[in-house]
Design an enzyme around this catalytic site. Structure first.
Site, mmCIF file in Angstrom:
data_model
loop_
_atom_site.group_PDB
_atom_site.id
_atom_site.type_symbol
_atom_site.label_atom_id
_atom_site.label_comp_id
_atom_site.label_asym_id
_atom_site.label_seq_id
_atom_site.Cartn_x
_atom_site.Cartn_y
_atom_site.Cartn_z
ATOM 1 N N ASP A 1 -22.887 -6.936 -33.202
ATOM 2 C CA ASP A 1 -22.723 -5.808 -34.122
ATOM 3 C C ASP A 1 -24.100 -5.201 -34.373
ATOM 4 O OD1 ASP A 1 -21.754 -4.121 -36.399
ATOM 5 O OD2 ASP A 1 -19.969 -5.355 -36.189
ATOM 6 N N HIS B 1 -25.139 -3.102 -31.715
ATOM 7 C CA HIS B 1 -24.756 -1.730 -32.011
ATOM 8 C C HIS B 1 -25.926 -0.891 -32.478
ATOM 9 C CE1 HIS B 1 -20.238 -2.959 -32.720
ATOM 10 N NE2 HIS B 1 -20.689 -3.243 -31.507
#
Length: 393
Positions: free
Chosen positions: A215, A238
């Site tokens: 993430d 991310h």
């Protein structure tokens, strides 16, 4: 022994030395019955050692020597007596794999209500997250590896966090914190394993660290102010994100954020600001992304005010009420693996204001090259090199 002891606290603009004539004392968890065999629950030994270190009227260090320590959960709480406290981890602290244990935790290891805390030691927090990823064992979100709550004057340095079940490090309502030489790792397919997650905190500096997760490498949410991020290598993950903003009531402004001299390698995003498609009012302002290298990111530069990852969230006709303004993207270079290297998708009801693009050089190597930029409701200007050509008017 008694000596004049100086505890160094990292601040954004320098260092403060807190000096006291106090006794230094080390509290070794082995003296409290820790087995360090990787199987026996050593939680009680760590907590008892912390109790004495915290109560010590001087500089107290809780020492976790080399070895493997199974800890089913621990809250290290203050306020403490004396001056600085140190949590020195030289071994490996392992999280439980039994969902009957970890599903009851918000944070696996947490520190709270402490002034002057140093977490160090070249040791490892092993979240053993593979036992939980994608298996939905809990009714609540999976626990953070390290929760840092209501701490003033904090240093976290030279530690490792591997395979967290959820977020690796959660920073909430902390003031004056410095992270450096932190190594965070989880596979790119591990869900919701943010590296460092910051909310309602001020004067936070993260430097010279490697973060690769499933993430956000670093997530900056509501109430974060005066955040400086430098020298981070991010990937997989991310990227570095501001948001998601605008989902919960009583949120505070996000402002004075600087991300500088960072490298992104094979990430989903590079530098990103995101707000919920339907949101309450809010603001993100005075944000700078400077001297950034991006290698093969899907969205190297992105503002997304229509963020809506949940199946049941509102449709795209509803607009964000978060005002984004005074955002600078300066000297950002590298490569995109999608045609839209720059996406500025702002809110129709609250258009982005004061967006600056300066010296952008993002190449795209594919049959449909070159790269493009796309804008919606974004106001600002572009200067210097423009690759791809700017869509700002």
């Amino acid at each position: 022994m008694t000596s004049k002891c100086c505890f160094k606290i990292g601040f954004i603009l320098g260092l403060v030395f807190v000096c006291t004539n106090a006794q230094e004392k080390v509290f070794n968890v082995l003296s409290y019955g820790a087995k360090a065999d990787g199987r026996t629950d050593d939680s009680k030994a760590l907590l008892n050692g912390w109790r004495d270190a915290c109560q010590w009227n001087g500089n107290g260090t809780l020492l976790i020597p080399s070895g493997e320590y199974m800890v089913n959960g621990a809250i290290f709480s203050g306020p403490c007596n004396g001056s600085a406290k140190t949590f020195e981890i030289k071994g490996v602290i392992k999280a439980p794999t039994d969902p009957n244990i970890f599903c009851k935790l918000e944070s696996w290891i947490s520190f709270q209500y402490i002034h002057f805390l140093d977490i160090k030691g070249h040791g490892t927090f092993d979240g053993q997250g593979a036992c939980a990823w994608g298996k939905h064992p809990c009714a609540t979100p999976l626990p953070y590896t390290l929760g840092l709550y209501f701490i003033n004057n904090l240093i976290v340095h030279d530690i490792h966090s591997n395979n967290s079940k959820g977020v690796h490090v959660n920073v909430y309502k902390c003031i004056n914190a410095k992270f450096r030489h932190v190594q965070i790792a989880a596979p790119d397919n591990s869900p919701n394993t943010d590296g460092i997650h910051i909310g309602y905190s001020k004067n936070i500096h993260i430097a010279d660290s490697n973060i690769g997760t499933g993430d956000d490498c670093i997530a900056i949410i509501d109430g974060s102010q005066n955040i400086n991020i430098t020298g981070i290598t991010c990937g997989p993950g991310h990227g570095i994100s501001i948001g998601s903003l605008g989902k919960v009531p009583t949120q505070e402004v996000v402002k004075d954020i600087q991300v500088k001299s960072c490298t992104f390698i094979n990430t989903q995003n590079g530098v990103r600001i995101k707000t919920w498609a339907s949101s309450i009012a809010g603001m993100a302002t005075n944000i700078t992304f400077d001297d950034i290298t991006i290698i093969n990111a899907s969205n190297p530069i992105i503002i997304d005010q229509h963020y809506c990852p949940e199946r049941n969230c509102s449709d795209s006709t509803q607009e964000s009420c978060v005002q984004i303004k005074d955002v600078t993207f300066n000297n950002i270079r590298g490569s995109s693996n999608s045609k839209a290297a720059i996406t500025l998708n702002c809110s129709a009801s609250h258009p982005c204001k004061g967006i600056m693009l300066n010296d952008i050089n993002l190449e795209y190597h594919a049959p449909d090259a070159p790269a493009i930029s796309t804008c919606a409701n974004a106001n600002g200007k572009a200067t210097g090199k423009e690759l791809p050509p700017s869509c700002l008017k």
